[in-house]
Design a protein around this motif. Sequence first.
Motif, PDB file in Angstrom:
ATOM      1  N   HIS A  43       0.847  -1.186   0.000  1.00 57.10           N
ATOM      2  CA  HIS A  43       0.000   0.000   0.000  1.00 57.10           C
ATOM      3  C   HIS A  43       0.886   1.241   0.000  1.00 57.10           C
ATOM      4  N   ALA A  44       0.400   2.271  -0.673  1.00 56.59           N
ATOM      5  CA  ALA A  44       1.169   3.516  -0.671  1.00 56.59           C
ATOM      6  C   ALA A  44       0.218   4.699  -0.728  1.00 56.59           C
ATOM      7  N   PHE A  45       0.701   5.795  -0.167  1.00 54.25           N
ATOM      8  CA  PHE A  45      -0.023   7.069  -0.293  1.00 54.25           C
ATOM      9  C   PHE A  45       0.836   7.996  -1.130  1.00 54.25           C
ATOM     10  N   SER A  46       0.176   8.685  -2.070  1.00 55.77           N
ATOM     11  CA  SER A  46       0.883   9.705  -2.834  1.00 55.77           C
ATOM     12  C   SER A  46       0.071  10.986  -2.831  1.00 55.77           C
ATOM     13  N   ARG A  47       0.782  12.111  -2.723  1.00 58.67           N
ATOM     14  CA  ARG A  47       0.096  13.405  -2.767  1.00 58.67           C
ATOM     15  C   ARG A  47      -0.416  13.682  -4.176  1.00 58.67           C
ATOM     16  N   ASN A  48       0.238  13.079  -5.146  1.00 61.72           N
ATOM     17  CA  ASN A  48      -0.110  13.361  -6.540  1.00 61.72           C
ATOM     18  C   ASN A  48      -0.256  12.038  -7.291  1.00 61.72           C
ATOM     19  N   LEU A  49      -1.505  11.621  -7.453  1.00 64.01           N
ATOM     20  CA  LEU A  49      -1.737  10.289  -8.021  1.00 64.01           C
ATOM     21  C   LEU A  49      -1.418  10.203  -9.508  1.00 64.01           C
ATOM     22  N   THR A  50      -1.417  11.342 -10.173  1.00 63.13           N
ATOM     23  CA  THR A  50      -1.236  11.288 -11.629  1.00 63.13           C
ATOM     24  C   THR A  50       0.221  11.468 -12.063  1.00 63.13           C
ATOM     25  N   ARG A  51       1.090  11.754 -11.095  1.00 64.88           N
ATOM     26  CA  ARG A  51       2.492  12.009 -11.452  1.00 64.88           C
ATOM     27  C   ARG A  51       3.158  10.774 -12.076  1.00 64.88           C
ATOM     28  N   LEU A  52       3.979  11.009 -13.052  1.00 64.99           N
ATOM     29  CA  LEU A  52       4.718   9.900 -13.671  1.00 64.99           C
ATOM     30  C   LEU A  52       5.821   9.453 -12.719  1.00 64.99           C
ATOM     31  N   ARG A  53       6.001   8.165 -12.614  1.00 67.09           N
ATOM     32  CA  ARG A  53       6.999   7.693 -11.654  1.00 67.09           C
ATOM     33  C   ARG A  53       8.000   6.758 -12.293  1.00 67.09           C
ATOM     34  N   ASP A  54       9.168   6.781 -11.678  1.00 69.33           N
ATOM     35  CA  ASP A  54      10.280   5.996 -12.180  1.00 69.33           C
ATOM     36  C   ASP A  54      10.380   4.685 -11.400  1.00 69.33           C
ATOM     37  N   CYS A  55       9.241   3.997 -11.234  1.00 65.51           N
ATOM     38  CA  CYS A  55       9.260   2.696 -10.559  1.00 65.51           C
ATOM     39  C   CYS A  55       7.969   1.958 -10.906  1.00 65.51           C
ATOM     40  N   ASP A  56       7.985   0.659 -10.699  1.00 64.89           N
ATOM     41  CA  ASP A  56       6.846  -0.177 -11.065  1.00 64.89           C
ATOM     42  C   ASP A  56       5.901  -0.303  -9.856  1.00 64.89           C
ATOM     43  N   LEU A  57       4.710   0.257 -10.010  1.00 66.14           N
ATOM     44  CA  LEU A  57       3.752   0.236  -8.897  1.00 66.14           C
ATOM     45  C   LEU A  57       2.575  -0.694  -9.212  1.00 66.14           C
ATOM     46  N   SER A  58       2.766  -1.602 -10.169  1.00 62.33           N
ATOM     47  CA  SER A  58       1.620  -2.390 -10.631  1.00 62.33           C
ATOM     48  C   SER A  58       1.029  -3.284  -9.529  1.00 62.33           C
ATOM     49  N   ASN A  59       1.849  -3.667  -8.536  1.00 65.60           N
ATOM     50  CA  ASN A  59       1.290  -4.512  -7.466  1.00 65.60           C
ATOM     51  C   ASN A  59       1.044  -3.744  -6.174  1.00 65.60           C
ATOM     52  N   VAL A  60       1.026  -2.406  -6.283  1.00 64.55           N
ATOM     53  CA  VAL A  60       0.867  -1.581  -5.074  1.00 64.55           C
ATOM     54  C   VAL A  60      -0.478  -0.855  -5.145  1.00 64.55           C
ATOM     55  N   LYS A  61      -1.230  -0.901  -4.048  1.00 71.51           N
ATOM     56  CA  LYS A  61      -2.477  -0.121  -3.992  1.00 71.51           C
ATOM     57  C   LYS A  61      -2.107   1.308  -3.606  1.00 71.51           C
ATOM     58  N   VAL A  62      -2.159   2.202  -4.581  1.00 73.74           N
ATOM     59  CA  VAL A  62      -1.772   3.591  -4.316  1.00 73.74           C
ATOM     60  C   VAL A  62      -3.040   4.419  -4.127  1.00 73.74           C
ATOM     61  N   GLY A  63      -3.131   5.106  -2.989  1.00 75.32           N
ATOM     62  CA  GLY A  63      -4.336   5.888  -2.725  1.00 75.32           C
ATOM     63  C   GLY A  63      -4.015   7.288  -2.255  1.00 75.32           C
ATOM     64  N   ASP A  64      -5.081   8.020  -1.952  1.00 74.34           N
ATOM     65  CA  ASP A  64      -4.896   9.428  -1.558  1.00 74.34           C
ATOM     66  C   ASP A  64      -5.251   9.657  -0.089  1.00 74.34           C
ATOM     67  N   ASP A  65      -5.330   8.564   0.686  1.00 73.64           N
ATOM     68  CA  ASP A  65      -5.666   8.709   2.106  1.00 73.64           C
ATOM     69  C   ASP A  65      -4.498   8.200   2.960  1.00 73.64           C
ATOM     70  N   PRO A  66      -3.645   9.114   3.435  1.00 69.04           N
ATOM     71  CA  PRO A  66      -2.466   8.658   4.180  1.00 69.04           C
ATOM     72  C   PRO A  66      -2.833   7.989   5.499  1.00 69.04           C
ATOM     73  N   MET A  67      -3.920   8.447   6.129  1.00 66.04           N
ATOM     74  CA  MET A  67      -4.295   7.866   7.425  1.00 66.04           C
ATOM     75  C   MET A  67      -4.724   6.409   7.256  1.00 66.04           C
TER      76      MET A  67
END
Length: 437
Positions: A43-67
């Motif tokens: 699981h991961a939280f990102s402040r900017n969900l649309t930003r292009l990233r230099d890593c493979d996040l295909s198996n990570v649930k990325v959301g906008d709720d840090p808590m």
Amino acid sequence: MSKEPIRIGLLGLGTVGQGLVRLLQKNHAEYVRRLGRSVIVTHAFSRNLTRLRDCDLSNVKVGDDPMYVAKEAPVDIVVELLGGISPARELIIAALGRGKPVVTANKALLAEDGDLLFDAARKAGVAIAFEASVAGGIPILRVMREGLAGNRIEGLAGIINGTCNYILTRMAEDGLDFESALAEAQEKGYAEANPAFDVDGIDAAHKLTILASLAFGIPLELKGVATEGIRHVTERDMSLARELGYRIKPLSIAKRRDGAVELRVHPTLVPKEHLLAKVDGVLNSIIVHGDAVGPTGYYGRGAGGDATASAVVADILEIARQPGAPLSLPPLGYEPNSVQPQPIVPLRDVECAHYLRLQVADTPGVLRAITSILAELDISIEAILQKEPKGREDASVAIITSSVSEQRFNAALEKLLALKFVRPGSTHLRVEHFHGR
Ligand code: HSE
């Protein structure tokens, strides 16, 4: 492999967060060999969900709720790489409160509120680890806490801000101006979100606060760190310093003195043959002086995603061996009830040699007036150099004094700057001679 993987909840997908995801994937098999189980970011939280990233996040649930990541997500360890005080503080405390161990690189938060975090971890009976908060990939906190535990630490001095070292190196070696060198450091992912933290010495003060606590067993004393940035260091000072046999380095110093401690961050003239004078670019280096071992030195990349991720993974692996328990050593390496304040030497009483460049009108009697003011205040001159660059009306006079208190030096400086032939644009820097170190 029999055991379940260690699941990481990652707060922050910036330079270091992405570096961590990459490193965990790249060295996956190596970590399985070290730990007997795998480590994966789930699981991961990102402040900017649309930003292009230099890593493979295909198996990570990325959301906008840090808590959610800190408290609810089914993870074994929470890794905080957001930086800044809030919401990082609240998120870490929430995670610890849920019995989740935390790894953080957040030097600002540790320096300001470390006690709060350590208390929360102690109460929850889980680990908090922060190797990545100081000197990027150099495992200096483990060195202080464990490797040098047999010593009474007398002091340390080091380059612990990669951005400042990068800027000063590019200015000195390649003639870049300050702004272009800073822009490069930002592009390479070395600088803080707010680069004023780097160039004004604040980031180094945060790190020195942490190092000094581990060195002396004192509380985190950010307010006690005398802090000066590098904005006033000019190319002219660099070349004069070079002619005088020095390099200008962004130094952080913590040392014991007569039952008190000195804590200071400032650009410093370092003798050119000293180890720290040869540490260039983003590299960091720290010399730690133990009473039994003498001086010891550590060197490596102090900023950047991959180097910092190296330290984060070391913490993850340590915690993963016993995820439900506190680490075997207290966070500062001293029993919490024996962490004791020590007086801090005010900057005015700090004694060191000083470098002064005065811009002066090219008239007779200038040197005599300057030297007599220094003599009046009993300040002796170790070296003096006068330069008259072509095409300029004023001349540069560079002086290195003997060791003198800041207070006495400032009294002389005030008089010198009031001389009618002294023009604007003078610079004052401190000099470190590392006697025996
Ligand atoms: N901005 C920091 C530096 C990053 O330049 O050293 C590593 O803490």
